[in-house]
Design a protein around this motif. Structure first.
Motif, mmCIF file in Angstrom:
data_model
loop_
_atom_site.group_PDB
_atom_site.id
_atom_site.type_symbol
_atom_site.label_atom_id
_atom_site.label_comp_id
_atom_site.label_asym_id
_atom_site.label_seq_id
_atom_site.Cartn_x
_atom_site.Cartn_y
_atom_site.Cartn_z
ATOM 1 N N TYR A 191 -5.967 -33.047 46.709
ATOM 2 C CA TYR A 191 -5.116 -31.875 46.555
ATOM 3 C C TYR A 191 -3.672 -32.233 46.215
ATOM 4 O O TYR A 191 -2.887 -31.353 45.894
ATOM 5 N N PHE A 192 -3.336 -33.512 46.292
ATOM 6 C CA PHE A 192 -2.014 -33.951 45.853
ATOM 7 C C PHE A 192 -1.785 -33.570 44.395
ATOM 8 O O PHE A 192 -0.650 -33.303 43.975
ATOM 9 N N GLY A 193 -2.866 -33.538 43.623
ATOM 10 C CA GLY A 193 -2.743 -33.227 42.207
ATOM 11 C C GLY A 193 -2.382 -31.791 41.919
ATOM 12 O O GLY A 193 -1.891 -31.486 40.826
ATOM 13 N N ILE A 194 -2.586 -30.882 42.876
ATOM 14 C CA ILE A 194 -2.307 -29.465 42.627
ATOM 15 C C ILE A 194 -0.809 -29.192 42.471
ATOM 16 O O ILE A 194 -0.388 -28.645 41.448
ATOM 17 N N PRO A 195 0.041 -29.544 43.461
ATOM 18 C CA PRO A 195 1.471 -29.313 43.256
ATOM 19 C C PRO A 195 2.033 -30.146 42.109
ATOM 20 O O PRO A 195 2.948 -29.703 41.401
ATOM 21 N N LEU A 196 1.460 -31.347 41.909
ATOM 22 C CA LEU A 196 1.931 -32.183 40.800
ATOM 23 C C LEU A 196 1.618 -31.524 39.460
ATOM 24 O O LEU A 196 2.469 -31.502 38.552
ATOM 25 N N ALA A 197 0.409 -30.947 39.323
ATOM 26 C CA ALA A 197 0.040 -30.270 38.078
ATOM 27 C C ALA A 197 0.926 -29.052 37.836
ATOM 28 O O ALA A 197 1.336 -28.786 36.699
ATOM 29 N N PHE A 198 1.228 -28.313 38.894
ATOM 30 C CA PHE A 198 2.102 -27.144 38.753
ATOM 31 C C PHE A 198 3.485 -27.580 38.272
ATOM 32 O O PHE A 198 4.068 -26.971 37.365
ATOM 33 N N LEU A 199 4.016 -28.642 38.877
ATOM 34 C CA LEU A 199 5.339 -29.145 38.501
ATOM 35 C C LEU A 199 5.355 -29.638 37.063
ATOM 36 O O LEU A 199 6.272 -29.313 36.291
ATOM 37 N N LEU A 200 4.334 -30.396 36.669
ATOM 38 C CA LEU A 200 4.290 -30.935 35.310
ATOM 39 C C LEU A 200 4.113 -29.825 34.272
ATOM 40 O O LEU A 200 4.722 -29.874 33.198
ATOM 41 N N GLY A 201 3.293 -28.823 34.591
ATOM 42 C CA GLY A 201 3.121 -27.701 33.670
ATOM 43 C C GLY A 201 4.404 -26.923 33.488
ATOM 44 O O GLY A 201 4.704 -26.436 32.390
ATOM 45 N N TRP A 202 5.161 -26.792 34.555
ATOM 46 C CA TRP A 202 6.445 -26.082 34.498
ATOM 47 C C TRP A 202 7.471 -26.872 33.693
ATOM 48 O O TRP A 202 8.184 -26.316 32.852
ATOM 49 N N VAL A 203 7.536 -28.190 33.912
ATOM 50 C CA VAL A 203 8.530 -29.029 33.241
ATOM 51 C C VAL A 203 8.229 -29.182 31.755
ATOM 52 O O VAL A 203 9.118 -29.049 30.906
ATOM 53 N N PHE A 204 6.972 -29.455 31.415
ATOM 54 C CA PHE A 204 6.639 -29.804 30.028
ATOM 55 C C PHE A 204 6.214 -28.610 29.167
ATOM 56 O O PHE A 204 6.371 -28.644 27.940
#
Length: 295
Positions: free
Chosen positions: A249-262
């Motif tokens: 589940y570490f990947g969930i907040p990371l994916a949200f952050l990366l989708g927002w940034v990029f």
């Protein structure tokens, strides 16, 4: 010793998830120009390189005579078939859904991994962990929203990928312990490469490179993906699925952050509160594991 192996497995898993998200970003960036099957074929072609490097760097493999044949070669090839469908579904979803939504649903593979480990590996999964799995699945359903006006069949693509990825991970632990991890990955990746190539040819063939720089993006995509799978298999073979599942589940907040940034995506309404239920299920499993260790 077992605790040390579990901690090492968790570290490898977190590195793998970071590389997977990096690969996903490239796939989403390239999706408007190339089909999902094409990207899967390129990913597997360049993804063979990390496995070959690690295999040829293994002193143990050389000492045993550089054996290429696997006793469980049928299972290794079957993993490649499953991987073909997992990649195609996930890559296709990245082209039609927001990055965070596709990634979050796919990370439900940890829920299915716990269930599959109980059935295929005979791991002891108590009622609390089963409850956590059910809670996480409710979170996935909340995100997919079947029956609602906002429901899209595309949301089922990452869900199917999650089941396939879970099966690929669980079957990695069913392989003989003395078989080198990169050799297992080579078998599966070669089959996935052939399967993706066949799918690409059936769905219109390969698109000429739209820009010379795209070859570097394709190489990076394959390198990230190939390295991530190696780390993931190593982690799965070092610790029980139920111990590793929460850290997916570490990947969930990371994916949200990366989708927002990029990609300037912030799908709050799509992901919440479903994503919170998925995270809560992971924390519940972590809490249960700590209680068992203290008992």
């Amino acid at each position: 010793m077992k605790t040390d192996r579990t901690l090492t497995a968790v570290a490898l898993l977190l590195c793998a998830l970071t590389l997977f998200d990096a690969m996903g970003l490239i796939i989403k960036y390239l999706s408007p120009r190339y089909g999902a099957a094409e990207l899967s074929a390129w990913r597997n072609a360049f993804g063979l390189i990390p496995s070959l490097i690690v295999l040829y760097s293994s002193r143990e493999w050389h000492a045993k005579g550089r054996i290429w044949k696997l006793r469980q070669w049928r299972m290794a090839l079957s993993r490649g078939v499953i991987l073909t469908f997992a990649q195609f579904s996930f890559y296709l979803s990245l082209g039609v859904l927001t990055f965070a939504t596709a990634s979050t649903i796919t990370y439900a593979n940890s829920l299915f991994a716990v269930a599959l480990a109980a059935v295929l590996l005979r791991e002891n999964v108590g009622w609390i962990r089963w409850g956590a799995v059910l809670t996480g699945f409710v979170g996935v359903i909340w995100i997919v929203r079947p029956g609602s006006d906002s429901f899209s069949l595309a949301a089922l693509l990452p869900l199917g990928a999650a089941v396939c990825y879970a099966l690929v991970g669980v079957t990695a632990r069913m392989m003989d312990n003395d078989v080198p991890t990169p050799l297992i990955n080579l078998y599966s990746s070669i089959v996935a490469l052939l399967g993706a190539t066949a799918l690409a040819l059936l769905t219109g063939g390969f698109t000429p490179l739209a820009a010379p720089s795209d070859i570097w993006w394709l190489m990076a995509m394959g390198g990230f993906g190939g390295s991530a799978v190696l780390l993931l298999i190593m982690a799965y073979r070092m610790a029980e699925q139920s111990n590793l599942a929460p850290f997916n589940y570490f990947g969930i907040p990371l994916a949200f952050l990366l989708g927002w940034v990029f990609f300037d995506e912030a799908p709050w309404r799509e992901l919440f509160p479903g994503a919170l239920l998925i995270l809560a299920s992971g924390l519940l499993i972590v809490w249960r594991e700590q209680r068992l260790k203290q008992a």
